[in-house]
Enzyme design. Sequence first.
Site, mmCIF file in Angstrom:
data_model
loop_
_atom_site.group_PDB
_atom_site.id
_atom_site.type_symbol
_atom_site.label_atom_id
_atom_site.label_comp_id
_atom_site.label_asym_id
_atom_site.label_seq_id
_atom_site.Cartn_x
_atom_site.Cartn_y
_atom_site.Cartn_z
ATOM 1 N N LYS A 213 -21.397 48.839 32.214
ATOM 2 C CA LYS A 213 -21.314 47.973 31.034
ATOM 3 C C LYS A 213 -21.334 48.795 29.742
ATOM 4 C CE LYS A 213 -21.047 43.917 33.039
ATOM 5 N NZ LYS A 213 -22.122 42.935 33.079
ATOM 6 N N ARG A 249 -25.060 44.203 41.550
ATOM 7 C CA ARG A 249 -23.601 44.139 41.578
ATOM 8 C C ARG A 249 -23.055 45.408 40.924
ATOM 9 N NH1 ARG A 249 -19.338 42.675 38.241
ATOM 10 N NH2 ARG A 249 -17.644 41.473 39.215
#
Length: 271
Positions: A213, A249
């Site tokens: 991210k 994840r």
Amino acid sequence: MIHAVPSVMGVVNVTPDSFSDGGRFFDPAAALSHARRLIDDGAAILDIGGESTRPGSDLVSEADEIARVVPLIRAIRAESDVTISIDTMKPGVARAAVAAGADIWNDVAALRFAPDAPEVAAELGCEVILMHMRGEPGTMQDEPRYDDVVAEVEAFLLARALTAMAAGVEREKIWLDPGIGFGKTLEHNLALLAALPRLVGLGYRVLLGASRKRFIAAVDPRAQDARDRLGGSLAVHLHGAACGVESVRVHDVREMSQALAVWKAIGAAKG
């Protein structure tokens, strides 16, 4: 307190514009090969997505999304009993994916995209992951603001869980996801990560997805390329493991599996 080792959910983006892999697995054969490799690398769950949710992304049609994901799900299911998650906001896509062999509906919109989404989730009878997202992918990073990000995300997720249960989804089939990077600044993301024990304490299974991210690059400016964020991704998800999340994840399944194995071994040595 020593927590159980979370399962590893591997990401398979069947999209031409994913932020993390730039469409490397848009080709069906490449996507299936990637799925096989993730299973070999230790993925217990494969998260199949046919629509990018990167900041600024556009929606694709339901028909196009189904055409991207359903053949891959069928192909994986024909040769493996791995748990399959369908990453979609659309009830119609979730319905087609579950019919093809998916086990989990991973919804970044937390069953808000369509009015019948909660009822469809109940009808399908699958596990459902409810994620917090401010706004929608196209606009979620436009100056996100919260008075108390932890309290607001917690309240949102609890409300969505109640809505799902009111529609008939069984409580034990509901997962919560704080939505790291989805309508949050660096400070918001760090506050939510620090508060993970509070979210886990709500009594639902929690999914943590912070792999590659952008906020990692805000901590390490040298990591502007998403593929340069492995170290930060491992750090975040090991923190999640220590807080008791159910699954992480990630894109880098082999590395994450190894990190969790070492983390488990250290914990076992402590007795």
